[in-house]
Motif scaffolding. Structure first.
Motif, short mmCIF file in Angstrom:
data_model
loop_
_atom_site.label_atom_id
_atom_site.label_comp_id
_atom_site.label_asym_id
_atom_site.label_seq_id
_atom_site.Cartn_x
_atom_site.Cartn_y
_atom_site.Cartn_z
N TYR A 1 2.82 0.79 -8.98
CA TYR A 1 1.64 -0.17 -8.99
C TYR A 1 2.37 -1.68 -9.07
CZ TYR A 1 -1.16 3.96 -8.58
OH TYR A 1 -1.87 5.08 -8.02
N ASP B 1 0.73 -1.21 0.12
CA ASP B 1 -0.05 -0.03 -0.13
C ASP B 1 0.85 1.09 -0.05
OD1 ASP B 1 -2.22 -1.37 0.07
OD2 ASP B 1 -2.74 -1.61 2.30
N TRP B 2 1.89 1.30 0.78
CA TRP B 2 2.67 2.41 0.66
C TRP B 2 3.51 2.67 -0.58
CZ3 TRP B 2 7.95 3.34 0.00
CH2 TRP B 2 8.51 4.80 0.50
N GLU C 1 2.25 1.90 -3.59
CA GLU C 1 1.48 2.27 -4.51
C GLU C 1 1.07 3.78 -4.15
OE1 GLU C 1 -2.23 -0.41 -4.51
OE2 GLU C 1 -0.87 -1.83 -5.54
N SER C 2 1.30 4.12 -2.86
CA SER C 2 0.89 5.66 -2.52
C SER C 2 2.15 6.44 -2.95
CB SER C 2 0.68 5.70 -1.20
OG SER C 2 1.86 5.76 -0.25
N GLN C 3 3.07 5.81 -3.44
CA GLN C 3 4.21 6.70 -3.89
C GLN C 3 4.08 6.43 -5.60
OE1 GLN C 3 6.27 7.99 -1.84
NE2 GLN C 3 4.87 7.39 -0.51
#
Length: 51
Positions: free
Chosen positions: A48, A40-41, A43-45
């Protein structure tokens, strides 16, 4: 180099999670939870991995 950085980030996330859980008993799925949080972290950057 990027792999080393990712590994350090993953270890940091896992250490934070395990540090918070030292007071509590670790859940049976702590490793999966840690990997999910790391994904999740990442992907937040803007990267993907799951598609």
């Amino acid at each position: 180099m990027a792999q080393e950085e990712k590994k350090r980030e993953q270890e940091a996330v896992c250490e934070e999670k395990s540090g918070a859980q030292k007071q509590k008993e670790l859940s049976p799925t702590w490793n999966e939870d840690c990997l999910t949080e790391l994904d999740d972290w990442i992907e937040s950057q803007g990267v993907y991995l799951r598609q």
